[in-house]
Design a protein around this motif. Structure first.
Motif, PDB file in Angstrom:
ATOM      1  N   THR A   2      66.916  15.545  57.045  1.00  0.00           N
ATOM      2  CA  THR A   2      65.901  14.625  56.543  1.00  0.00           C
ATOM      3  C   THR A   2      65.969  13.318  57.313  1.00  0.00           C
ATOM      4  OG1 THR A   2      67.395  13.751  54.890  1.00  0.00           O
ATOM      5  CG2 THR A   2      66.008  15.597  54.219  1.00  0.00           C
ATOM      6  N   GLU A   3      64.804  12.790  57.543  1.00  0.00           N
ATOM      7  CA  GLU A   3      64.720  11.504  58.230  1.00  0.00           C
ATOM      8  C   GLU A   3      64.686  10.393  57.193  1.00  0.00           C
ATOM      9  OE1 GLU A   3      61.738  11.008  61.235  1.00  0.00           O
ATOM     10  OE2 GLU A   3      61.746  13.157  61.630  1.00  0.00           O
ATOM     11  N   THR A   4      65.422   9.365  57.462  1.00  0.00           N
ATOM     12  CA  THR A   4      65.356   8.212  56.572  1.00  0.00           C
ATOM     13  C   THR A   4      64.373   7.212  57.154  1.00  0.00           C
ATOM     14  OG1 THR A   4      67.201   7.160  57.688  1.00  0.00           O
ATOM     15  CG2 THR A   4      67.719   8.494  55.743  1.00  0.00           C
ATOM     16  N   LYS A   5      63.466   6.800  56.306  1.00  0.00           N
ATOM     17  CA  LYS A   5      62.466   5.828  56.734  1.00  0.00           C
ATOM     18  C   LYS A   5      62.975   4.430  56.429  1.00  0.00           C
ATOM     19  CE  LYS A   5      58.521   8.815  55.958  1.00  0.00           C
ATOM     20  NZ  LYS A   5      57.265   8.995  55.212  1.00  0.00           N
ATOM     21  N   PRO A   6      62.703   3.508  57.347  1.00  0.00           N
ATOM     22  CA  PRO A   6      63.090   2.126  57.039  1.00  0.00           C
ATOM     23  C   PRO A   6      62.283   1.629  55.851  1.00  0.00           C
ATOM     24  CG  PRO A   6      61.791   2.216  59.054  1.00  0.00           C
ATOM     25  CD  PRO A   6      62.039   3.628  58.616  1.00  0.00           C
ATOM     26  N   PRO A   7      62.851   0.724  55.078  1.00  0.00           N
ATOM     27  CA  PRO A   7      62.109   0.211  53.924  1.00  0.00           C
ATOM     28  C   PRO A   7      60.828  -0.481  54.364  1.00  0.00           C
ATOM     29  CG  PRO A   7      64.096  -1.084  54.298  1.00  0.00           C
ATOM     30  CD  PRO A   7      64.136   0.074  55.243  1.00  0.00           C
ATOM     31  N   ALA A   8      59.805  -0.315  53.553  1.00  0.00           N
ATOM     32  CA  ALA A   8      58.519  -0.944  53.867  1.00  0.00           C
ATOM     33  C   ALA A   8      58.650  -2.464  53.760  1.00  0.00           C
ATOM     34  CB  ALA A   8      57.447  -0.447  52.913  1.00  0.00           C
ATOM     35  N   VAL A   9      58.052  -3.142  54.716  1.00  0.00           N
ATOM     36  CA  VAL A   9      58.073  -4.602  54.737  1.00  0.00           C
ATOM     37  C   VAL A   9      56.797  -5.100  54.076  1.00  0.00           C
ATOM     38  CG1 VAL A   9      58.096  -6.631  56.233  1.00  0.00           C
ATOM     39  CG2 VAL A   9      59.446  -4.619  56.843  1.00  0.00           C
ATOM     40  N   ASP A  10      56.961  -6.009  53.132  1.00  0.00           N
ATOM     41  CA  ASP A  10      55.809  -6.610  52.462  1.00  0.00           C
ATOM     42  C   ASP A  10      55.112  -7.542  53.453  1.00  0.00           C
ATOM     43  OD1 ASP A  10      54.006  -7.351  50.520  1.00  0.00           O
ATOM     44  OD2 ASP A  10      55.362  -8.770  49.557  1.00  0.00           O
ATOM     45  N   ARG A  11      53.846  -7.256  53.730  1.00  0.00           N
ATOM     46  CA  ARG A  11      53.089  -8.040  54.705  1.00  0.00           C
ATOM     47  C   ARG A  11      51.878  -8.692  54.054  1.00  0.00           C
ATOM     48  NH1 ARG A  11      54.121  -7.323  60.096  1.00  0.00           N
ATOM     49  NH2 ARG A  11      55.625  -5.728  60.592  1.00  0.00           N
ATOM     50  N   ILE A  12      51.437  -9.777  54.680  1.00  0.00           N
ATOM     51  CA  ILE A  12      50.206 -10.425  54.227  1.00  0.00           C
ATOM     52  C   ILE A  12      49.066  -9.975  55.138  1.00  0.00           C
ATOM     53  CG2 ILE A  12      51.407 -12.431  53.294  1.00  0.00           C
ATOM     54  CD1 ILE A  12      50.377 -13.969  55.789  1.00  0.00           C
ATOM     55  N   ASP A  13      47.862 -10.209  54.706  1.00  0.00           N
ATOM     56  CA  ASP A  13      46.690  -9.853  55.498  1.00  0.00           C
ATOM     57  C   ASP A  13      46.595 -10.764  56.720  1.00  0.00           C
ATOM     58  OD1 ASP A  13      43.391 -10.444  55.722  1.00  0.00           O
ATOM     59  OD2 ASP A  13      44.027  -8.347  55.535  1.00  0.00           O
ATOM     60  N   PRO A  14      46.366 -10.201  57.917  1.00  0.00           N
ATOM     61  CA  PRO A  14      46.277 -11.037  59.124  1.00  0.00           C
ATOM     62  C   PRO A  14      45.204 -12.118  59.044  1.00  0.00           C
ATOM     63  CG  PRO A  14      46.432  -8.724  59.733  1.00  0.00           C
ATOM     64  CD  PRO A  14      46.269  -8.783  58.236  1.00  0.00           C
ATOM     65  N   THR A  15      44.099 -11.823  58.380  1.00  0.00           N
ATOM     66  CA  THR A  15      43.033 -12.821  58.261  1.00  0.00           C
ATOM     67  C   THR A  15      43.523 -14.021  57.467  1.00  0.00           C
ATOM     68  OG1 THR A  15      41.424 -11.026  58.273  1.00  0.00           O
ATOM     69  CG2 THR A  15      40.643 -13.170  57.531  1.00  0.00           C
ATOM     70  N   PHE A  16      44.289 -13.757  56.412  1.00  0.00           N
ATOM     71  CA  PHE A  16      44.841 -14.843  55.603  1.00  0.00           C
ATOM     72  C   PHE A  16      45.802 -15.686  56.432  1.00  0.00           C
ATOM     73  CE2 PHE A  16      47.792 -16.518  52.371  1.00  0.00           C
ATOM     74  CZ  PHE A  16      46.883 -17.170  51.572  1.00  0.00           C
ATOM     75  N   ARG A  17      46.642 -15.031  57.225  1.00  0.00           N
ATOM     76  CA  ARG A  17      47.581 -15.776  58.070  1.00  0.00           C
ATOM     77  C   ARG A  17      46.836 -16.613  59.101  1.00  0.00           C
ATOM     78  NH1 ARG A  17      51.159 -13.757  63.032  1.00  0.00           N
ATOM     79  NH2 ARG A  17      49.054 -13.280  63.646  1.00  0.00           N
ATOM     80  N   ASN A  18      45.764 -16.068  59.670  1.00  0.00           N
ATOM     81  CA  ASN A  18      44.996 -16.818  60.673  1.00  0.00           C
ATOM     82  C   ASN A  18      44.422 -18.104  60.084  1.00  0.00           C
ATOM     83  OD1 ASN A  18      45.581 -14.804  62.485  1.00  0.00           O
ATOM     84  ND2 ASN A  18      43.594 -13.808  62.325  1.00  0.00           N
TER      85      ASN A  18
END
Length: 113
Positions: A2-18
């Motif tokens: 089984t492959e272990t997946k890295p934990p998902a990173v909480d991201r913000i919307d790129p438009t909001f960051r812009n």
């Protein structure tokens, strides 16, 4: 296997960051403009100009640091975005207090001449 997946990173919307980058950039620009105007104004610097200058430099430095945290792709991560926002607000408050102090000290100095 089984492959272990890295934990998902909480991201913000790129438009909001812009939009945030734009707002940070505009206020950094105004802050630097105020410093430039103040430095090039005629008249001798007085000892009472030192505390506002220190506050202004610290505030602008923090604003620029916050902006620099958002510019890379990693700035889309929620933890980096939140951290940069806190740094930015601290810098903005220091800059505002520095400007207020500079104006107040100049006004008070003219009253007591």
């Amino acid at each position: 296997m089984t492959e272990t997946k890295p934990p998902a990173v909480d991201r913000i919307d790129p438009t909001f960051r812009n939009g945030t980058i734009t707002a940070f950039g505009v206020t950094v620009s105004f802050s630097l403009g105020f410093l430039s105007q103040w430095a090039s104004s005629p008249g001798a610097w007085q000892p009472y100009d030192t505390p506002p200058m220190i506050l202004l430099f610290a505030g602008v430095a923090l604003q620029m640091r916050a902006l620099s945290l958002l510019l890379p792709v990693e700035g889309l991560e929620r933890r980096i975005y939140d951290r940069s926002t806190k740094i930015y607000l601290t810098g903005l408050i220091l800059t505002g207090v520095g400007v207020g102090a500079a104006v107040s000290f100049d006004a008070l100095s003219s009253l007591f001449k």
